[in-house]
Scaffold this motif. Structure first.
Motif, mmCIF file in Angstrom:
data_model
loop_
_atom_site.group_PDB
_atom_site.id
_atom_site.type_symbol
_atom_site.label_atom_id
_atom_site.label_comp_id
_atom_site.label_asym_id
_atom_site.label_seq_id
_atom_site.Cartn_x
_atom_site.Cartn_y
_atom_site.Cartn_z
ATOM 1 N N GLY A 151 0.502 -1.420 -0.502
ATOM 2 C CA GLY A 151 0.693 0.082 0.361
ATOM 3 C C GLY A 151 0.638 1.259 -0.042
ATOM 4 O O GLY A 151 0.493 2.338 -1.034
ATOM 5 N N LEU A 152 2.047 0.893 0.706
ATOM 6 C CA LEU A 152 2.574 2.308 1.108
ATOM 7 C C LEU A 152 3.336 2.344 -0.697
ATOM 8 O O LEU A 152 4.008 3.587 -1.067
ATOM 9 N N ARG A 153 3.866 1.391 -1.466
ATOM 10 C CA ARG A 153 4.671 1.557 -2.324
ATOM 11 C C ARG A 153 3.708 2.050 -3.319
ATOM 12 O O ARG A 153 4.185 2.949 -4.361
ATOM 13 N N LYS A 154 2.192 1.862 -3.633
ATOM 14 C CA LYS A 154 1.787 2.162 -4.598
ATOM 15 C C LYS A 154 1.146 3.703 -3.982
ATOM 16 O O LYS A 154 0.746 4.735 -4.919
ATOM 17 N N ALA A 155 0.902 4.083 -3.068
ATOM 18 C CA ALA A 155 1.181 5.525 -2.491
ATOM 19 C C ALA A 155 1.832 6.514 -3.149
ATOM 20 O O ALA A 155 1.726 7.296 -3.714
ATOM 21 N N LYS A 156 3.254 5.725 -2.596
ATOM 22 C CA LYS A 156 4.379 6.935 -2.835
ATOM 23 C C LYS A 156 4.418 6.650 -5.194
ATOM 24 O O LYS A 156 4.493 7.356 -5.012
ATOM 25 N N ASP A 157 3.589 5.289 -5.501
ATOM 26 C CA ASP A 157 4.136 5.601 -6.455
ATOM 27 C C ASP A 157 3.255 7.036 -7.216
ATOM 28 O O ASP A 157 3.263 7.163 -8.132
ATOM 29 N N ASP A 158 1.858 6.623 -6.518
ATOM 30 C CA ASP A 158 0.945 7.745 -6.902
ATOM 31 C C ASP A 158 1.227 8.744 -6.719
ATOM 32 O O ASP A 158 1.101 9.873 -7.333
ATOM 33 N N LEU A 159 2.132 9.275 -5.547
ATOM 34 C CA LEU A 159 2.055 10.594 -4.421
ATOM 35 C C LEU A 159 3.939 10.725 -6.220
ATOM 36 O O LEU A 159 3.404 12.672 -6.527
ATOM 37 N N ALA A 160 4.572 10.213 -6.829
ATOM 38 C CA ALA A 160 5.188 10.224 -7.611
ATOM 39 C C ALA A 160 4.892 10.864 -8.799
ATOM 40 O O ALA A 160 4.934 11.814 -9.659
ATOM 41 N N ALA A 161 3.555 10.360 -9.450
ATOM 42 C CA ALA A 161 2.646 10.017 -10.745
ATOM 43 C C ALA A 161 2.479 11.687 -10.283
ATOM 44 O O ALA A 161 2.503 12.920 -11.364
ATOM 45 N N ARG A 162 1.453 12.416 -9.246
ATOM 46 C CA ARG A 162 1.438 13.867 -9.176
ATOM 47 C C ARG A 162 1.971 14.543 -8.865
ATOM 48 O O ARG A 162 1.472 15.647 -9.711
#
Length: 197
Positions: free
Chosen positions: A88-99
């Motif tokens: 979940g944290l990796r997904k959130a990190k990837d989402d934040l990186a994309a954002r």
């Protein structure tokens, strides 16, 4: 291992017990047989004690094994939970990186637009300053034309009969030349205030 020791001890005890009655029938010696029985009984008690001790140790080991198994299962569940959390944290990190990439792109576009608008604002300010200068010049020319118009109106108003007769006088034509010169001066004054002159 515990079962094999117990089985060996039971076999040894049984063979001794069988050997005792046969030996007792052959010989009448009671003392050596009694001693042997007593030793066998002591060996049997010792084996029973060892058996009980081994059973207790087995129970302790099994309890430790069960506790270790429960702990391992708990740790496995904890690791699985941590793995899910990490995912979940990796997904959130990837989402934040994309954002972040998107926001940086939007920021760059906004900065470019601000730069364009600032350039346009500077051009508009320069155009406004030029318009103000032109307006000021137009106001000054308008005032000058107004004065010239007032002068023409005043000359026409104050023109009398004598001026009209002298203007039409055919011999010298002095008054006519004077009026033509005044008209030419007024025309030059008005032409000097014409925009684009």
């Amino acid at each position: 291992m515990f079962a094999s020791k117990t089985a060996i001890a039971a076999c040894a005890l049984a063979s001794l017990l069988l050997a005792v009655p046969a030996g007792a029938a052959d010989s009448k010696k009671a003392d050596p047989n009694k001693e042997q029985v007593r030793r066998l009984q002591q060996a049997q008690r010792k084996l029973e004690q060892e058996k009980n001790q081994l059973a207790q140790e087995k129970a302790v080991v099994e309890a430790e094994r069960d506790a270790a198994r429960e702990k391992a299962e708990g740790e496995a569940q904890r690791v699985a939970g941590l793995g899910r959390e990490l995912g979940g944290l990796r997904k959130a990190k990837d989402d934040l990186a994309a954002r972040l990439v998107q926001v940086e792109s939007e920021l760059k576009q906004a900065q470019e637009q601000v730069a364009r608008l600032e350039g346009e604002g500077k051009r508009q300010q320069a155009a406004l300053a030029a318009e103000k200068q032109q307006h000021t010049a137009c106001v000054a020319r308008n005032q000058e034309m107004h004065k010239a118009g007032l002068d023409i109106v005043e000359r026409y108003r104050t023109k009398g009969c004598t001026d009209s007769v002298l203007q039409a006088e055919p011999f010298t034509g002095l008054k006519r030349v004077e009026i033509e010169n005044a008209v030419e001066d007024m025309k030059e004054r008005l032409d000097s205030q014409k925009i684009g002159s």
